[in-house]
Design a protein around this motif. Structure first.
Motif, PDB file in Angstrom:
ATOM      1  N   SER A  26       0.822  -1.211   0.000  1.00  0.00           N
ATOM      2  CA  SER A  26       0.000   0.000   0.000  1.00  0.00           C
ATOM      3  C   SER A  26       0.850   1.253   0.000  1.00  0.00           C
ATOM      4  O   SER A  26       2.016   1.246   0.402  1.00  0.00           O
ATOM      5  N   GLY A  27       0.246   2.333  -0.460  1.00  0.00           N
ATOM      6  CA  GLY A  27       0.893   3.634  -0.457  1.00  0.00           C
ATOM      7  C   GLY A  27       0.036   4.626  -1.209  1.00  0.00           C
ATOM      8  O   GLY A  27      -1.032   4.277  -1.721  1.00  0.00           O
ATOM      9  N   SER A  28       0.517   5.861  -1.278  1.00  0.00           N
ATOM     10  CA  SER A  28      -0.228   6.858  -2.056  1.00  0.00           C
ATOM     11  C   SER A  28       0.186   6.820  -3.531  1.00  0.00           C
ATOM     12  O   SER A  28      -0.606   7.143  -4.403  1.00  0.00           O
ATOM     13  N   PHE A  29       1.434   6.441  -3.802  1.00  0.00           N
ATOM     14  CA  PHE A  29       1.927   6.289  -5.180  1.00  0.00           C
ATOM     15  C   PHE A  29       1.622   7.534  -6.017  1.00  0.00           C
ATOM     16  O   PHE A  29       1.128   7.437  -7.136  1.00  0.00           O
ATOM     17  N   ASP A  30       1.935   8.705  -5.465  1.00  0.00           N
ATOM     18  CA  ASP A  30       1.605   9.975  -6.113  1.00  0.00           C
ATOM     19  C   ASP A  30       2.863  10.736  -6.470  1.00  0.00           C
ATOM     20  O   ASP A  30       3.175  11.738  -5.826  1.00  0.00           O
ATOM     21  N   PRO A  31       3.590  10.317  -7.498  1.00  0.00           N
ATOM     22  CA  PRO A  31       3.367   9.206  -8.421  1.00  0.00           C
ATOM     23  C   PRO A  31       4.179   7.984  -8.007  1.00  0.00           C
ATOM     24  O   PRO A  31       4.944   8.021  -7.046  1.00  0.00           O
ATOM     25  N   ALA A  33      -2.216  -1.414  -3.405  1.00  0.00           N
ATOM     26  CA  ALA A  33      -3.384  -0.702  -2.887  1.00  0.00           C
ATOM     27  C   ALA A  33      -3.066   0.784  -2.744  1.00  0.00           C
ATOM     28  O   ALA A  33      -2.181   1.167  -1.980  1.00  0.00           O
ATOM     29  N   ILE A  34      -3.800   1.586  -3.483  1.00  0.00           N
ATOM     30  CA  ILE A  34      -3.609   3.039  -3.471  1.00  0.00           C
ATOM     31  C   ILE A  34      -4.495   3.641  -2.392  1.00  0.00           C
ATOM     32  O   ILE A  34      -5.723   3.546  -2.460  1.00  0.00           O
ATOM     33  N   GLY A  35      -3.860   4.276  -1.415  1.00  0.00           N
ATOM     34  CA  GLY A  35      -4.619   4.942  -0.362  1.00  0.00           C
ATOM     35  C   GLY A  35      -5.231   6.233  -0.878  1.00  0.00           C
ATOM     36  O   GLY A  35      -4.538   7.068  -1.459  1.00  0.00           O
ATOM     37  N   VAL A  36      -6.527   6.368  -0.686  1.00  0.00           N
ATOM     38  CA  VAL A  36      -7.253   7.567  -1.090  1.00  0.00           C
ATOM     39  C   VAL A  36      -7.774   8.219   0.180  1.00  0.00           C
ATOM     40  O   VAL A  36      -8.641   7.665   0.854  1.00  0.00           O
ATOM     41  N   HIS A  37      -7.216   9.368   0.502  1.00  0.00           N
ATOM     42  CA  HIS A  37      -7.601  10.082   1.713  1.00  0.00           C
ATOM     43  C   HIS A  37      -8.313  11.356   1.296  1.00  0.00           C
ATOM     44  O   HIS A  37      -7.737  12.208   0.617  1.00  0.00           O
ATOM     45  N   HIS A  38      -9.564  11.455   1.703  1.00  0.00           N
ATOM     46  CA  HIS A  38     -10.410  12.545   1.221  1.00  0.00           C
ATOM     47  C   HIS A  38      -9.944  13.922   1.686  1.00  0.00           C
ATOM     48  O   HIS A  38     -10.278  14.921   1.065  1.00  0.00           O
ATOM     49  N   LEU A  93      -1.538  15.005  -6.448  1.00  0.00           N
ATOM     50  CA  LEU A  93      -1.239  15.593  -7.751  1.00  0.00           C
ATOM     51  C   LEU A  93      -1.973  14.837  -8.859  1.00  0.00           C
ATOM     52  O   LEU A  93      -2.482  15.428  -9.797  1.00  0.00           O
ATOM     53  N   PHE A  94      -2.022  13.504  -8.727  1.00  0.00           N
ATOM     54  CA  PHE A  94      -2.693  12.661  -9.710  1.00  0.00           C
ATOM     55  C   PHE A  94      -3.929  12.016  -9.090  1.00  0.00           C
ATOM     56  O   PHE A  94      -3.917  11.637  -7.918  1.00  0.00           O
ATOM     57  N   SER A  95      -4.976  11.855  -9.885  1.00  0.00           N
ATOM     58  CA  SER A  95      -6.191  11.200  -9.401  1.00  0.00           C
ATOM     59  C   SER A  95      -5.902   9.722  -9.113  1.00  0.00           C
ATOM     60  O   SER A  95      -4.903   9.169  -9.598  1.00  0.00           O
ATOM     61  N   VAL A 117      -4.456  -3.919  -8.963  1.00  0.00           N
ATOM     62  CA  VAL A 117      -4.316  -2.583  -8.400  1.00  0.00           C
ATOM     63  C   VAL A 117      -5.691  -2.125  -7.935  1.00  0.00           C
ATOM     64  O   VAL A 117      -6.647  -2.150  -8.713  1.00  0.00           O
ATOM     65  N   VAL A 118      -5.780  -1.755  -6.664  1.00  0.00           N
ATOM     66  CA  VAL A 118      -7.046  -1.345  -6.068  1.00  0.00           C
ATOM     67  C   VAL A 118      -6.853  -0.023  -5.328  1.00  0.00           C
ATOM     68  O   VAL A 118      -5.728   0.411  -5.099  1.00  0.00           O
ATOM     69  N   THR A 119      -7.957   0.587  -4.945  1.00  0.00           N
ATOM     70  CA  THR A 119      -7.910   1.758  -4.073  1.00  0.00           C
ATOM     71  C   THR A 119      -8.574   1.394  -2.753  1.00  0.00           C
ATOM     72  O   THR A 119      -9.371   0.455  -2.679  1.00  0.00           O
ATOM     73  N   PHE A 120      -8.222   2.155  -1.703  1.00  0.00           N
ATOM     74  CA  PHE A 120      -8.869   1.963  -0.409  1.00  0.00           C
ATOM     75  C   PHE A 120      -8.891   3.294   0.323  1.00  0.00           C
ATOM     76  O   PHE A 120      -8.059   4.167   0.080  1.00  0.00           O
ATOM     77  N   ASP A 121      -9.881   3.459   1.209  1.00  0.00           N
ATOM     78  CA  ASP A 121      -9.964   4.697   1.984  1.00  0.00           C
ATOM     79  C   ASP A 121     -10.182   4.410   3.471  1.00  0.00           C
ATOM     80  O   ASP A 121     -10.722   5.241   4.196  1.00  0.00           O
ATOM     81  N   ASP A 122      -9.752   3.223   3.877  1.00  0.00           N
ATOM     82  CA  ASP A 122      -9.867   2.840   5.277  1.00  0.00           C
ATOM     83  C   ASP A 122      -8.513   2.312   5.750  1.00  0.00           C
ATOM     84  O   ASP A 122      -7.490   2.668   5.185  1.00  0.00           O
ATOM     85  N   LEU A 123      -8.498   1.477   6.754  1.00  0.00           N
ATOM     86  CA  LEU A 123      -7.246   0.937   7.271  1.00  0.00           C
ATOM     87  C   LEU A 123      -6.588  -0.023   6.283  1.00  0.00           C
ATOM     88  O   LEU A 123      -7.284  -0.778   5.594  1.00  0.00           O
TER      89      LEU A 123
END
Length: 167
Positions: free
Chosen positions: A8-13, A35-40, A45-47, A72-78
């Motif tokens: 997991s990580g933000s990978f931005d980029p 797993a791309i962490g998406v924190h609201h 920089l990148f979507s 490759v997935v996204t997640f917004d929790d733990l």
């Protein structure tokens, strides 16, 4: 039993450091979930979709070469919740230095308390990428510097273009 690892990580980029962990992690598992962490509350920089596309493009061949499947997935929790959803046996974490190790050891302990069946595997960064951080690559790009030493060529192009349009 299929060995599934979650990285997991933000990978931005996505950076060459991330690809180093992905390359070595893919040799340890049968299926690698990035797993791309998406924190609201954060403005990357990148979507998430752009980051997902970059990861699939840059890591796909590396993972296939290791005989591993990539998702490759996204997640917004733990992270541990993302790992459970992915059916991961392992959480893969890259370690650049002692600061990373200290932080990751605490996270490892917390995750082990919540999900003792999911093991954390630390992968020390290779010497040639140990200094790379996505945040620093973004800063270099924003200041007009050469990011070719930090990210893959196509990511460098996107980073320079995005940095110019953000200024």
């Amino acid at each position: 039993m299929i060995r599934t690892g979650l990285y997991s990580g933000s990978f931005d980029p996505i950076t060459l450091g991330h690809l180093d962990v992905i390359r070595r992690g893919a040799r340890l598992v049968d299926r690698l979930v990035v797993a791309i962490g998406v924190h609201h509350g954060k403005a990357p920089l990148f979507s998430a979709e752009e980051r997902q596309s970059m990861i699939e493009r840059e890591a796909g061949a590396v993972v296939r070469e290791a005989g591993c499947d990539l998702e490759v997935v996204t997640f917004d929790d733990l992270v541990i919740d993302a790992a459970r959803r992915a059916g991961a046996n392992f959480i893969l974490r890259g370690i650049r230095d002692a600061t990373d190790l200290d932080y990751e050891m605490r996270m490892c302990g917390m995750n082990a308390a919540v999900a003792p069946d999911v093991q954390t595997v630390f992968l020390p960064a290779s010497a040639e990428v140990r200094h790379i951080a996505a945040s620093l690559a973004r800063q270099v790009a924003a200041m007009g510097g050469d990011v070719g030493h930090f990210v893959p060529p196509r990511v460098a192009e996107a980073l320079v273009t995005r940095s110019r349009s953000a200024s």
